[in-house]
Scaffold this motif. Structure first.
Motif, short mmCIF file in Angstrom:
data_model
loop_
_atom_site.label_atom_id
_atom_site.label_comp_id
_atom_site.label_asym_id
_atom_site.label_seq_id
_atom_site.Cartn_x
_atom_site.Cartn_y
_atom_site.Cartn_z
N ARG A 1 -8.26 2.88 -8.75
CA ARG A 1 -9.58 2.81 -9.39
C ARG A 1 -9.51 3.44 -10.80
N GLY A 2 -8.83 4.57 -10.91
CA GLY A 2 -8.72 5.24 -12.21
C GLY A 2 -7.93 4.42 -13.21
N LEU A 3 -6.80 3.88 -12.78
CA LEU A 3 -5.97 3.09 -13.69
C LEU A 3 -6.66 1.78 -14.06
N ASP A 4 -7.35 1.17 -13.09
CA ASP A 4 -8.09 -0.06 -13.39
C ASP A 4 -9.25 0.19 -14.35
N ALA A 5 -9.80 1.39 -14.33
CA ALA A 5 -10.91 1.73 -15.22
C ALA A 5 -10.43 1.92 -16.66
N GLY A 6 -9.12 2.04 -16.86
CA GLY A 6 -8.60 2.15 -18.21
C GLY A 6 -7.76 3.38 -18.48
N ALA B 1 -8.02 16.08 -8.62
CA ALA B 1 -7.62 16.42 -7.25
C ALA B 1 -7.72 15.20 -6.35
N LYS B 2 -8.33 14.14 -6.83
CA LYS B 2 -8.45 12.91 -6.02
C LYS B 2 -7.08 12.25 -5.94
N ALA B 3 -6.50 12.28 -4.75
CA ALA B 3 -5.09 11.90 -4.63
C ALA B 3 -4.84 10.64 -3.80
N THR B 4 -5.87 9.96 -3.34
CA THR B 4 -5.63 8.78 -2.53
C THR B 4 -5.15 7.63 -3.41
N GLN B 5 -4.48 6.69 -2.79
CA GLN B 5 -3.99 5.51 -3.50
C GLN B 5 -5.17 4.75 -4.11
N GLU B 6 -6.26 4.66 -3.37
CA GLU B 6 -7.45 3.96 -3.85
C GLU B 6 -8.01 4.61 -5.11
#
Length: 177
Positions: free
Chosen positions: A93-98, A84-89
């Motif tokens: 963060r999710g994509l950078d984490a892998g 549900a976390k929908a902010t750009q940040e």
């Protein structure tokens, strides 16, 4: 081999919904209620794709990603963060984490299934590439052993005789005693 998906969410309703959608597509499903449970199930279940909630108790999705991507055996498993976390940040963060993909809840079932299929294709290509690498490594090893054998024989015989003896012409010595 069936396509296996590990779904990780702390909300039973979300697990039930995802399981129903995915089983209708004939995927084999394993469920985990939090990140720690998911990490415990990965080695035995060996999923092809992981659908991972971002916000969970005990261990959140980013922590799970950190452990998965640090493990050489499991770092190639595609992970879709489902949150549900929908902010750009949060996405960055999710994509950078892998994470390999990021889907925001509430999700569209058709879109999610299409993303799962895309991740399955990526996993299959990665597995094929791994198999080719293993095969190539084995062939190189065999060729190096053959070269070492030839070099040992060349110490005692001329290179031409050694090559003839080790050559593939089986009929070479048939007419000779």
């Amino acid at each position: 081999m069936p396509n296996k998906i590990l779904i990780v969410d702390d909300e039973p309703f979300n697990l039930d919904l995802l399981e129903q959608e995915l089983e209708d597509q004939e995927y084999v499903i394993e469920r985990a209620n939090d990140g720690a449970e998911a990490l415990a199930k990965v080695p035995s279940f060996e999923p092809d794709v992981i659908l991972l909630d971002y916000m969970m108790p005990r261990m959140n999705g980013l922590e799970v990603l950190k452990y998965l991507k640090a493990d050489a055996k499991h770092k190639s498993i595609p992970v879709i963060l489902l949150t549900a976390k929908a902010t750009q940040e949060d996405k960055v963060r999710g994509l950078d984490a892998g994470a390999d993909d990021y889907v925001i809840k509430p999700f569209d079932s058709f879109e999610l299934l299409a993303r799962v299929r895309a991740m399955m294709r990526i996993k299959q290509m990665h597995d094929t590439l791994d198999e080719w690498n293993r095969s190539l490594t084995e062939k190189v090893k065999q060729q190096v052993e053959e070269l070492e054998r030839v070099n040992r024989l060349k110490r005692y015989l001329s290179p031409q005789i050694a090559e003839t003896i080790l050559g593939e012409n089986e009929n070479l010595f048939k007419s000779h005693r």
